[in-house]
Design an enzyme around this catalytic site. Structure first.
Site, short mmCIF file in Angstrom:
data_model
loop_
_atom_site.label_atom_id
_atom_site.label_comp_id
_atom_site.label_asym_id
_atom_site.label_seq_id
_atom_site.Cartn_x
_atom_site.Cartn_y
_atom_site.Cartn_z
CG HIS A 204 -0.18 0.24 2.51
ND1 HIS A 204 0.46 -0.79 3.17
CD2 HIS A 204 0.04 1.35 3.24
CE1 HIS A 204 1.03 -0.31 4.26
NE2 HIS A 204 0.80 0.99 4.32
C1 UD1 Z 1 -1.74 5.41 6.20
C2 UD1 Z 1 -0.38 5.78 6.77
C3 UD1 Z 1 0.60 4.64 6.55
C4 UD1 Z 1 0.04 3.33 7.08
C5 UD1 Z 1 -1.30 3.07 6.43
C6 UD1 Z 1 -1.92 1.78 6.93
C7 UD1 Z 1 0.16 8.19 6.66
C8 UD1 Z 1 1.03 9.19 6.02
N1 UD1 Z 1 0.19 6.96 6.13
O1 UD1 Z 1 -1.58 5.31 4.78
O2 UD1 Z 1 1.79 4.92 7.24
O3 UD1 Z 1 0.94 2.29 6.76
O4 UD1 Z 1 -2.18 4.17 6.75
O5 UD1 Z 1 -3.14 1.56 6.33
O6 UD1 Z 1 -0.51 8.48 7.62
N2 UD1 Z 1 -9.02 5.23 2.36
C9 UD1 Z 1 -10.22 4.56 2.37
N3 UD1 Z 1 -10.80 4.26 3.56
C10 UD1 Z 1 -10.22 4.60 4.75
C11 UD1 Z 1 -9.00 5.30 4.73
C12 UD1 Z 1 -8.41 5.60 3.52
O7 UD1 Z 1 -10.77 4.22 1.33
O8 UD1 Z 1 -10.79 4.27 5.80
C13 UD1 Z 1 -8.39 5.52 1.07
C14 UD1 Z 1 -8.66 6.93 0.61
O9 UD1 Z 1 -8.88 6.91 -0.76
C15 UD1 Z 1 -7.34 7.63 0.89
C16 UD1 Z 1 -6.32 6.53 0.76
O10 UD1 Z 1 -7.00 5.34 1.19
O11 UD1 Z 1 -7.10 8.70 0.05
C17 UD1 Z 1 -5.12 6.75 1.61
O12 UD1 Z 1 -5.48 6.96 2.96
P1 UD1 Z 1 -4.52 7.77 3.96
O13 UD1 Z 1 -5.05 7.77 5.33
O14 UD1 Z 1 -4.21 9.08 3.38
O15 UD1 Z 1 -3.15 6.97 3.92
P2 UD1 Z 1 -2.83 5.41 3.81
O16 UD1 Z 1 -2.31 5.14 2.46
O17 UD1 Z 1 -3.96 4.58 4.32
#
Ligand code: UD1
Length: 370
Positions: A204
């Site tokens: 991811h």
């Molecule tokens: C975050 C953490 C990462 C961790 C990961 C575990 C940061 C910088 N990164 O990355 O260190 O390893 O979580 O999962 O904080 N999304 C959903 N549903 C959710 C949350 C997110 O669909 O409940 C999607 C959204 O499209 C979003 C993308 O995932 O834009 C990324 O989510 P985000 O919280 O920005 O970072 P992660 O890639 O999950």
């Protein structure tokens, strides 16, 4: 005034916070739990609260997704109001996600002491958002709880006051130790329709899943591995679009699922022949479980999983050969000092001012010729 306000926001925070919050409750410290809502899906958040026995958050800020600046700004705005309301005596943050950074910045500017659980990890790769978050959080925190000895050295070299640094072990492993006897891959395998010989994949990180060329190279390597062994890939929402575009869904003998809850996921990991990942936590969990782990990254902030554990860094072109070797070679569970199921209690004791040695005895820092 609240004594301790614990901040969680994203999936990897929940397994680290659960043992600390539980131990703080046992000590009568009445920990207050704030969920920022950085992760908001049932599969990335709610199921972890239920399975890990985390109390319902006292506050859920519902901040959600966005670019780094948008998300961090929204987190800071919401957390500032919360901290002004609650007047915490101490804010406790976990790991290296954007919620950790935002809470630290806000608390420090309100003159609230910050305690950082999982301090001192460094990949020395500032292209990773998590590395920026770690550096800033550790520079501002006044209590720093470290999982392994090299973290103490990193903090010393950055000029962090050693009086606040506590080598306590790994609370994420507390959660694994607590649930280990309940892990059972059979029902999960049945529901996925796979036999008992399989590898597990998670990817991811932006560096792997945001760019089609890199994602294509990884998917092509996974297709090679899947010729040898069935692969199961619980897919994080971040990677879905790019990985699908480069053909992940068409790879034979590779089963893509939605993200799994803690118990189903760890059950699959514990019984897997190998893991291919870019996660931080899985490098640690596989080491303790004795499952060979191929980490698709050029570096790791968790080198102890390489020197003492089962982890190996690989480029996409190296995955297939490394997987072949890993499957053929027996691996033993690692015995990493202080990764013993009691880190949460050590942390909670120090957080609540109940004593607890600042540094464990020197002998426990020197095993395996460290
Ligand atoms: C975050 C953490 C990462 C961790 C990961 C575990 C940061 C910088 N990164 O990355 O260190 O390893 O979580 O999962 O904080 N999304 C959903 N549903 C959710 C949350 C997110 O669909 O409940 C999607 C959204 O499209 C979003 C993308 O995932 O834009 C990324 O989510 P985000 O919280 O920005 O970072 P992660 O890639 O999950």
């Amino acid at each position: 005034m609240k004594r301790q306000v614990h901040i969680v926001g994203a999936r990897p925070n929940f397994m680290k916070a659960a043992p600390v919050v539980a131990a703080a409750h046992e000590l009568g410290d009445d920990p207050y739990l704030v969920h920022t809502g950085q992760h908001y899906d049932e599969a990335l958040s709610d199921v972890f609260f239920r399975q890990l026995g985390l109390p319902e958050p006292d506050v859920d800020l519902g901040v959600g997704s966005g670019s780094h600046a948008t998300q961090t700004a929204a987190l800071m705005t919401a957390l500032e109001t919360t901290f002004v309301d609650l007047e915490p005596r101490k804010v406790v943050v976990y790991g290296d996600v954007n919620s950790t950074l935002a809470a630290t910045l806000v608390a420090a500017k309100l003159h609230i002491p910050v305690a950082h659980v999982e301090a001192g990890l460094r990949s020395f790769d500032r292209t990773m958002p998590e590395e920026i978050n770690r550096i800033v959080t550790d520079a501002l925190a006044t209590e720093l709880f470290v999982t392994s000895p090299e973290g103490v050295g990193h903090l010393a070299s950055e000029g962090v006051d050693p009086a606040g640094v506590h080598l306590v072990g790994n609370p994420m492993i507390d959660t694994l130790v607590r649930f280990r006897d309940r892990l059972d891959a059979a029902p999960v395998r049945r529901s996925l329709g796979i036999a008992d010989d399989y590898g597990i994949v998670t990817l991811h990180r932006p560096a792997n899943v945001d760019h089609a060329d890199r994602a294509r190279a990884i998917v092509s390597a996974l297709a090679d591995v899947a010729n040898e062994i069935t692969l199961v890939f619980p897919l994080h929402p971040r990677g879905r679009a790019t990985l699908s575009e480069v053909g992940l869904m068409d790879v034979a003998n590779l089963v893509v699922t939605e993200p799994l809850g803690y118990l189903d996921f760890m059950s699959l990991v514990a019984a897997a022949r190998l893991a291919v990942t870019d996660s931080g936590g899985i490098q640690e969990e596989t080491s303790i479980l004795g499952v060979p782990c191929l980490t698709v990254r050029p570096n790791t902030e968790r080198p102890i999983t390489i020197t003492h554990g089962t982890n190996q860094l690989v480029e996409p072109t190296e995955i297939a050969a490394a997987a072949h070797d890993a499957i053929a070679t027996p691996h033993l569970p690692a015995d990493i000092p202080l990764w013993d199921g009691n880190a949460g209690q050590r942390i909670a004791k120090i957080l609540g001012g109940h004593g607890g040695s600042r540094q464990p005895p020197a002998a426990s820092l020197q095993p395996h010729g460290w």
